[in-house]
Structure formats: structure tokens, C-alpha cells
Design a protein around this motif. Structure first.
Motif, PDB file in Angstrom:
ATOM      1  N   GLY A  52      98.050   8.036  40.442  1.00 25.31           N
ATOM      2  CA  GLY A  52      97.217   6.835  40.465  1.00 25.31           C
ATOM      3  C   GLY A  52      96.320   6.773  41.683  1.00 25.31           C
ATOM      4  N   LEU A  53      96.868   7.102  42.850  1.00 28.51           N
ATOM      5  CA  LEU A  53      96.070   7.102  44.079  1.00 28.51           C
ATOM      6  C   LEU A  53      94.930   8.111  43.999  1.00 28.51           C
ATOM      7  N   THR A  54      95.190   9.234  43.364  1.00 24.51           N
ATOM      8  CA  THR A  54      94.176  10.281  43.268  1.00 24.51           C
ATOM      9  C   THR A  54      92.979   9.824  42.443  1.00 24.51           C
ATOM     10  N   VAL A  55      93.228   9.220  41.278  1.00 20.77           N
ATOM     11  CA  VAL A  55      92.087   8.779  40.468  1.00 20.77           C
ATOM     12  C   VAL A  55      91.387   7.570  41.079  1.00 20.77           C
ATOM     13  N   LEU A  56      92.140   6.722  41.765  1.00 22.15           N
ATOM     14  CA  LEU A  56      91.536   5.538  42.386  1.00 22.15           C
ATOM     15  C   LEU A  56      90.714   5.873  43.627  1.00 22.15           C
ATOM     16  N   ASN A  57      91.233   6.756  44.469  1.00 20.96           N
ATOM     17  CA  ASN A  57      90.647   6.988  45.783  1.00 20.96           C
ATOM     18  C   ASN A  57      89.983   8.342  45.963  1.00 20.96           C
ATOM     19  N   GLY A  58      90.170   9.237  44.998  1.00 21.26           N
ATOM     20  CA  GLY A  58      89.670  10.593  45.170  1.00 21.26           C
ATOM     21  C   GLY A  58      90.579  11.365  46.114  1.00 21.26           C
ATOM     22  N   MET A  59      90.223  12.598  46.354  1.00 22.11           N
ATOM     23  CA  MET A  59      91.009  13.435  47.268  1.00 22.11           C
ATOM     24  C   MET A  59      90.102  14.556  47.755  1.00 22.11           C
ATOM     25  N   PHE A  60      90.218  14.889  49.049  1.00 24.96           N
ATOM     26  CA  PHE A  60      89.442  16.022  49.524  1.00 24.96           C
ATOM     27  C   PHE A  60      90.225  16.839  50.529  1.00 24.96           C
ATOM     28  N   GLY A  61      89.823  18.081  50.614  1.00 25.60           N
ATOM     29  CA  GLY A  61      90.486  19.039  51.488  1.00 25.60           C
ATOM     30  C   GLY A  61      91.160  20.117  50.660  1.00 25.60           C
ATOM     31  N   ALA A  62      91.569  21.164  51.326  1.00 28.26           N
ATOM     32  CA  ALA A  62      92.164  22.315  50.645  1.00 28.26           C
ATOM     33  C   ALA A  62      93.589  22.015  50.187  1.00 28.26           C
ATOM     34  N   ILE A  63      93.894  22.438  48.973  1.00 29.99           N
ATOM     35  CA  ILE A  63      95.250  22.402  48.451  1.00 29.99           C
ATOM     36  C   ILE A  63      95.533  23.758  47.823  1.00 29.99           C
ATOM     37  N   THR A  64      96.803  24.117  47.731  1.00 28.25           N
ATOM     38  CA  THR A  64      97.194  25.389  47.136  1.00 28.25           C
ATOM     39  C   THR A  64      98.148  25.113  45.982  1.00 28.25           C
ATOM     40  N   ILE A  65      97.867  25.758  44.866  1.00 30.25           N
ATOM     41  CA  ILE A  65      98.718  25.665  43.681  1.00 30.25           C
ATOM     42  C   ILE A  65      98.902  27.079  43.152  1.00 30.25           C
ATOM     43  N   LYS A  66     100.158  27.504  43.091  1.00 25.02           N
ATOM     44  CA  LYS A  66     100.479  28.849  42.590  1.00 25.02           C
ATOM     45  C   LYS A  66      99.617  29.915  43.259  1.00 25.02           C
ATOM     46  N   ASP A  67      99.618  29.936  44.558  1.00 24.90           N
ATOM     47  CA  ASP A  67      98.900  30.932  45.364  1.00 24.90           C
ATOM     48  C   ASP A  67      97.380  30.909  45.209  1.00 24.90           C
ATOM     49  N   LYS A  68      96.843  29.856  44.612  1.00 24.86           N
ATOM     50  CA  LYS A  68      95.388  29.694  44.520  1.00 24.86           C
ATOM     51  C   LYS A  68      94.996  28.482  45.350  1.00 24.86           C
ATOM     52  N   THR A  69      93.930  28.652  46.125  1.00 27.16           N
ATOM     53  CA  THR A  69      93.456  27.560  46.964  1.00 27.16           C
ATOM     54  C   THR A  69      92.245  26.902  46.314  1.00 27.16           C
ATOM     55  N   TYR A  70      92.250  25.583  46.359  1.00 25.18           N
ATOM     56  CA  TYR A  70      91.155  24.775  45.834  1.00 25.18           C
ATOM     57  C   TYR A  70      90.685  23.905  46.984  1.00 25.18           C
ATOM     58  N   ASN A  71      89.398  23.906  47.229  1.00 21.37           N
ATOM     59  CA  ASN A  71      88.847  23.097  48.302  1.00 21.37           C
ATOM     60  C   ASN A  71      87.692  22.299  47.716  1.00 21.37           C
ATOM     61  N   PHE A  72      87.975  21.076  47.415  1.00 24.48           N
ATOM     62  CA  PHE A  72      87.015  20.264  46.687  1.00 24.48           C
ATOM     63  C   PHE A  72      87.024  18.852  47.233  1.00 24.48           C
ATOM     64  N   LYS A  73      86.088  18.081  46.770  1.00 24.30           N
ATOM     65  CA  LYS A  73      86.064  16.660  47.103  1.00 24.30           C
ATOM     66  C   LYS A  73      86.014  15.900  45.793  1.00 24.30           C
ATOM     67  N   MET A  74      87.192  15.521  45.338  1.00 24.77           N
ATOM     68  CA  MET A  74      87.257  14.733  44.112  1.00 24.77           C
ATOM     69  C   MET A  74      86.786  13.328  44.435  1.00 24.77           C
ATOM     70  N   PRO A  75      85.860  12.809  43.650  1.00 30.44           N
ATOM     71  CA  PRO A  75      85.369  11.453  43.921  1.00 30.44           C
ATOM     72  C   PRO A  75      86.381  10.393  43.504  1.00 30.44           C
ATOM     73  N   SER A  76      86.198   9.225  44.044  1.00 28.42           N
ATOM     74  CA  SER A  76      86.971   8.058  43.631  1.00 28.42           C
ATOM     75  C   SER A  76      86.447   7.582  42.279  1.00 28.42           C
ATOM     76  N   PHE A  77      87.352   7.155  41.432  1.00 29.78           N
ATOM     77  CA  PHE A  77      86.966   6.557  40.157  1.00 29.78           C
ATOM     78  C   PHE A  77      87.376   5.086  40.121  1.00 29.78           C
ATOM     79  N   ALA A  78      87.390   4.459  41.295  1.00 31.89           N
ATOM     80  CA  ALA A  78      87.791   3.062  41.415  1.00 31.89           C
ATOM     81  C   ALA A  78      86.876   2.112  40.651  1.00 31.89           C
ATOM     82  N   SER A  79      85.680   2.553  40.318  1.00 32.04           N
ATOM     83  CA  SER A  79      84.771   1.683  39.552  1.00 32.04           C
ATOM     84  C   SER A  79      85.211   1.550  38.095  1.00 32.04           C
ATOM     85  N   ALA A  80      86.078   2.441  37.643  1.00 30.43           N
ATOM     86  CA  ALA A  80      86.606   2.339  36.280  1.00 30.43           C
ATOM     87  C   ALA A  80      87.643   1.213  36.236  1.00 30.43           C
TER      88      ALA A  80
END
Length: 155
Positions: free
Chosen positions: A70-98
Motif C-alpha cells: 500500500g505504501l508503495t502505490v501511495l508514495n512511490g519508491m526510489f533507489g536501487a533494490i535487488t530481487i533474485k540477483d537482479k538490480t533495479y534502480n528506478f523511481k516509481m511515482p506516487s499514485f496518491a491521486s488515484a
């Protein structure tokens, strides 16, 4: 004739897929707002947006995991994360306007339609999103919260 048969098979297959979607309104929101980065079916995009076909289902059966989703869709998330040895570095936007209903619907689509395993998860509600909306975070805090969750769940 074979082209007609191929077209018919394609239509039947698309129709069967549409029937298997429990949260059609959530799929519509996902397809217009989320699939740009996470791709159709939540398969993810290397280096940019992680796949949404495994971890959200695992998170949704846990109170802290539900909060994270819930926090992720409301507030977005940015910075590097790793999932199964793959790194993702993105800036997910907030969807709080929904609306709260729209966000609950898209989370339900991700958890129940994109994830084969979702433990004992119950559907998200608009009231649940409304409660999370009352305590906003920035995207970096959401990522830090995710890191703590991953550690606590042993993922």
C-alpha cells in the motif's frame, strides 16, 4: 483458411484470459498506469522495474507486507533494490491521486491475478488504503521500509 483458424484461436485464447481475471478494474488501471514500466502481466523490465509476479503475493499474506504494498502505490519508491540477483534502480511515482478504491483494486489485481501464490491473503479494501494514506512517506522511506520487510521475512 489457416489464417482464419489462427485468428479464431487467438480470439478464444484472449477471451479465456479475460475470463480468468478476477479484478478487471484493477487490470485496467495496471495496464494504463503500471505496465509502462512493469510491462504487461507484471513481468518487469531489467534494470528499471522489477517483476510483480512473485513477491507481492508473498507480501499480501503478512500485515507488514500489505502495508508495504500500500505504501508503495501511495508514495512511490526510489533507489536501487535487488530481487533474485537482479538490480533495479528506478523511481516509481506516487499514485496518491488515484482513489482508495482504485488503489485497492490494482493491488488486488497484482496479488490475485498476477501471482499464482498468495498464501492466506485477503483482498485489499479502500478502508485499508485510506488508513495508509494518513501517514505519507517519501519514496526513499518506502524503500527503507521494504529493506526491513525483506530482512524480517527472510527473502
Amino acid at each position: 483458411m489457416s489464417a482464419l483458424l489462427a485468428l479464431s484461436a487467438s480470439i478464444v485464447s484472449a477471451h479465456a484470459l479475460a475470463q480468468s481475471v478476477q479484478y478487471a478494474s484493477g487490470k485496467g488501471i495496471f495496464d494504463t498506469k503500471c505496465a509502462v514500466c512493469h510491462q504487461a502481466g507484471g513481468k518487469g523490465q531489467d534494470g528499471l522495474a522489477p517483476p510483480l509476479t512473485q513477491l507481492p503475493g508473498r507480501y499480501a499474506g503478512d500485515a507488514a507486507g500489505r502495508r508495504q504494498l500500500g505504501l508503495t502505490v501511495l508514495n512511490g519508491m526510489f533507489g536501487a533494490i535487488t530481487i533474485k540477483d537482479k538490480t533495479y534502480n528506478f523511481k516509481m511515482p506516487s499514485f496518491a491521486s488515484a482513489s482508495d478504491e482504485e488503489l485497492a483494486s490494482v493491488l488486488n489485481y497484482v496479488v490475485f491475478d498476477l501471482n499464482a501464490k498468495h498464501d492466506k491473503a485477503k483482498p485489499f479494501t479502500a478502508a485499508e488504503i485510506k488508513t495508509l494514506r494518513a501517514a505519507p512517506m517519501d519514496g526513499a522511506q518506502v524503500r527503507e521500509n521494504r529493506a526491513a520487510l525483506i530482512k524480517s521475512l527472510g527473502l
